[in-house]
Motif scaffolding. Structure first.
Motif, PDB file in Angstrom:
ATOM      1  N   ASP A  18       0.822  -1.210  -0.127  1.00 33.04           N
ATOM      2  CA  ASP A  18      -0.177   0.059   0.008  1.00 33.04           C
ATOM      3  C   ASP A  18       0.796   1.447  -0.074  1.00 33.04           C
ATOM      4  N   LYS A  19       0.149   2.358   0.207  1.00 35.70           N
ATOM      5  CA  LYS A  19       1.021   3.609  -0.002  1.00 35.70           C
ATOM      6  C   LYS A  19       1.836   3.665   1.272  1.00 35.70           C
ATOM      7  N   ASN A  20       1.781   3.145   1.964  1.00 43.65           N
ATOM      8  CA  ASN A  20       2.566   3.326   3.449  1.00 43.65           C
ATOM      9  C   ASN A  20       3.715   2.338   3.415  1.00 43.65           C
ATOM     10  N   THR A  21       3.714   1.197   2.609  1.00 43.91           N
ATOM     11  CA  THR A  21       4.660   0.141   2.728  1.00 43.91           C
ATOM     12  C   THR A  21       5.336   0.090   1.393  1.00 43.91           C
ATOM     13  N   VAL A  47       2.501  -2.543  -6.474  1.00 43.52           N
ATOM     14  CA  VAL A  47       2.945  -1.415  -5.716  1.00 43.52           C
ATOM     15  C   VAL A  47       1.935  -0.342  -5.833  1.00 43.52           C
ATOM     16  N   SER A  48       1.123  -0.213  -4.891  1.00 46.58           N
ATOM     17  CA  SER A  48      -0.256   0.422  -4.833  1.00 46.58           C
ATOM     18  C   SER A  48      -0.115   1.512  -3.993  1.00 46.58           C
ATOM     19  N   GLN A  49      -1.038   2.761  -4.430  1.00 46.46           N
ATOM     20  CA  GLN A  49      -1.119   4.065  -3.748  1.00 46.46           C
ATOM     21  C   GLN A  49      -2.447   3.985  -2.958  1.00 46.46           C
ATOM     22  N   HIS A  50      -3.010   2.912  -2.414  1.00 50.18           N
ATOM     23  CA  HIS A  50      -4.280   2.924  -1.741  1.00 50.18           C
ATOM     24  C   HIS A  50      -3.934   3.228  -0.042  1.00 50.18           C
ATOM     25  N   HIS A  51      -4.949   3.863   0.205  1.00 49.88           N
ATOM     26  CA  HIS A  51      -5.207   4.040   1.636  1.00 49.88           C
ATOM     27  C   HIS A  51      -5.425   2.640   2.295  1.00 49.88           C
ATOM     28  N   PRO A  52      -4.492   2.171   3.156  1.00 56.67           N
ATOM     29  CA  PRO A  52      -4.881   0.893   3.839  1.00 56.67           C
ATOM     30  C   PRO A  52      -5.626   1.006   5.170  1.00 56.67           C
ATOM     31  N   GLY A  53      -6.466  -0.121   5.415  1.00 54.81           N
ATOM     32  CA  GLY A  53      -6.864  -0.443   6.640  1.00 54.81           C
ATOM     33  C   GLY A  53      -8.088   0.694   7.039  1.00 54.81           C
ATOM     34  N   LEU A  54      -8.851   1.105   6.068  1.00 53.53           N
ATOM     35  CA  LEU A  54      -9.805   1.914   6.223  1.00 53.53           C
ATOM     36  C   LEU A  54     -10.967   1.490   7.019  1.00 53.53           C
ATOM     37  N   ILE A  55     -11.575   2.120   8.038  1.00 48.54           N
ATOM     38  CA  ILE A  55     -12.591   1.499   8.875  1.00 48.54           C
ATOM     39  C   ILE A  55     -13.958   2.362   8.346  1.00 48.54           C
ATOM     40  N   TRP A  56     -14.959   1.307   7.908  1.00 48.26           N
ATOM     41  CA  TRP A  56     -16.163   1.907   7.220  1.00 48.26           C
ATOM     42  C   TRP A  56     -17.227   1.934   8.363  1.00 48.26           C
ATOM     43  N   GLU A  57     -18.102   3.161   8.168  1.00 49.78           N
ATOM     44  CA  GLU A  57     -19.237   3.059   9.167  1.00 49.78           C
ATOM     45  C   GLU A  57     -20.580   3.566   8.219  1.00 49.78           C
ATOM     46  N   LEU A  58     -21.583   2.919   8.512  1.00 45.96           N
ATOM     47  CA  LEU A  58     -22.651   3.180   7.688  1.00 45.96           C
ATOM     48  C   LEU A  58     -23.302   4.533   8.269  1.00 45.96           C
ATOM     49  N   GLU A  59     -23.398   5.486   7.081  1.00 44.71           N
ATOM     50  CA  GLU A  59     -23.944   6.812   7.454  1.00 44.71           C
ATOM     51  C   GLU A  59     -25.630   6.652   7.099  1.00 44.71           C
ATOM     52  N   SER A  60     -26.203   6.408   5.989  1.00 43.85           N
ATOM     53  CA  SER A  60     -27.288   5.932   5.944  1.00 43.85           C
ATOM     54  C   SER A  60     -27.632   5.180   4.491  1.00 43.85           C
ATOM     55  N   GLY A  61     -28.848   4.414   4.643  1.00 43.76           N
ATOM     56  CA  GLY A  61     -29.100   3.604   3.245  1.00 43.76           C
ATOM     57  C   GLY A  61     -27.920   2.560   3.133  1.00 43.76           C
ATOM     58  N   THR A  62     -27.271   2.992   1.654  1.00 40.66           N
ATOM     59  CA  THR A  62     -26.102   2.285   1.373  1.00 40.66           C
ATOM     60  C   THR A  62     -24.929   3.223   1.264  1.00 40.66           C
ATOM     61  N   MET A  63     -24.941   4.246   2.009  1.00 44.48           N
ATOM     62  CA  MET A  63     -23.718   5.186   2.002  1.00 44.48           C
ATOM     63  C   MET A  63     -22.992   5.057   3.173  1.00 44.48           C
ATOM     64  N   TYR A  64     -21.790   4.687   3.055  1.00 44.54           N
ATOM     65  CA  TYR A  64     -20.653   4.301   4.027  1.00 44.54           C
ATOM     66  C   TYR A  64     -19.791   5.622   4.166  1.00 44.54           C
ATOM     67  N   SER A  65     -18.915   5.706   5.249  1.00 47.40           N
ATOM     68  CA  SER A  65     -17.861   6.672   5.578  1.00 47.40           C
ATOM     69  C   SER A  65     -16.657   6.129   6.056  1.00 47.40           C
TER      70      SER A  65
END
Length: 187
Positions: A18-21, A47-65
């Motif tokens: 990921d982007k950190n490693t 070699v990926s530039q993605h943000h690792p280990g994101l923790i998703w929370e339901l906001e409403s309906g099918t939208m997560y943050s």
């Protein structure tokens, strides 16, 4: 003056970084006429530039943050939603979190909080790649040849850049890919 070696070989352990490693900054290869970058053993290197280990929370309906770290967001791709070439499809940016809430396959960033609604409304997980708005690997040569094999670079503002001060450079690629970046001038 010390002689310039004919060849330098850089071995990378196969796997996904990921982007950190991963290799996401400048590498100075001015000390060899030929530089090889290859996996150590069997397998590919991603070699990926993605943000690792994101923790998703339901906001409403099918939208997560989720809250992202430094680097912002360049692009977002869903590896479970593929095109006919088997590449990940992009999750599209929209102008507000309200639009994310009502639109499948969309995302929006407010500060460090990203809102996502996947194409199928599922909770995002490690199959959704939020790529940081940072440059990928940059390889500086004083001339000569860069050879890469089984190296795949994903995401970021630019995937990869190789340059030489005197523009006297040869880049040879075997079974390599450069995908999912958000900027112009990607390799």
């Amino acid at each position: 003056n010390l002689p310039v070696p004919d060849e330098k070989i850089i071995y990378l352990k196969p796997g996904i970084y990921d982007k950190n490693t991963g290799w996401n900054n400048e590498y100075d290869g001015t000390y060899a006429r030929v530089t090889q970058i290859v996996p150590w053993g069997d397998g590919d290197v991603v070699v990926s530039q993605h943000h690792p280990g994101l923790i998703w929370e339901l906001e409403s309906g099918t939208m997560y943050s989720a809250t992202i770290g430094s680097g912002g967001v360049a692009t977002v791709f869903d590896s479970l939603n593929k095109n006919t070439d088997e590449d990940y499809k992009e999750i599209l940016w929209v102008a507000s979190s309200a639009l994310v809430e009502s639109t499948y396959n969309s995302w929006y960033l407010s500060g460090t909080k990203i809102y996502i609604n996947t194409f199928d409304g599922r909770e995002p997980d490690s199959t959704v790649f939020v790529y940081a708005n940072v440059d990928g690997p940059y390889y500086k040569l004083s001339g000569g040849t860069l050879y890469m094999e089984n190296i795949h670079i994903h995401g970021g503002a630019r995937c990869f850049d190789a340059s030489a001060a005197n523009d006297n450079i040869i880049v040879l690629l075997k079974n390599c890919s450069f995908k999912y970046s958000g900027g112009e001038g990607s390799f």
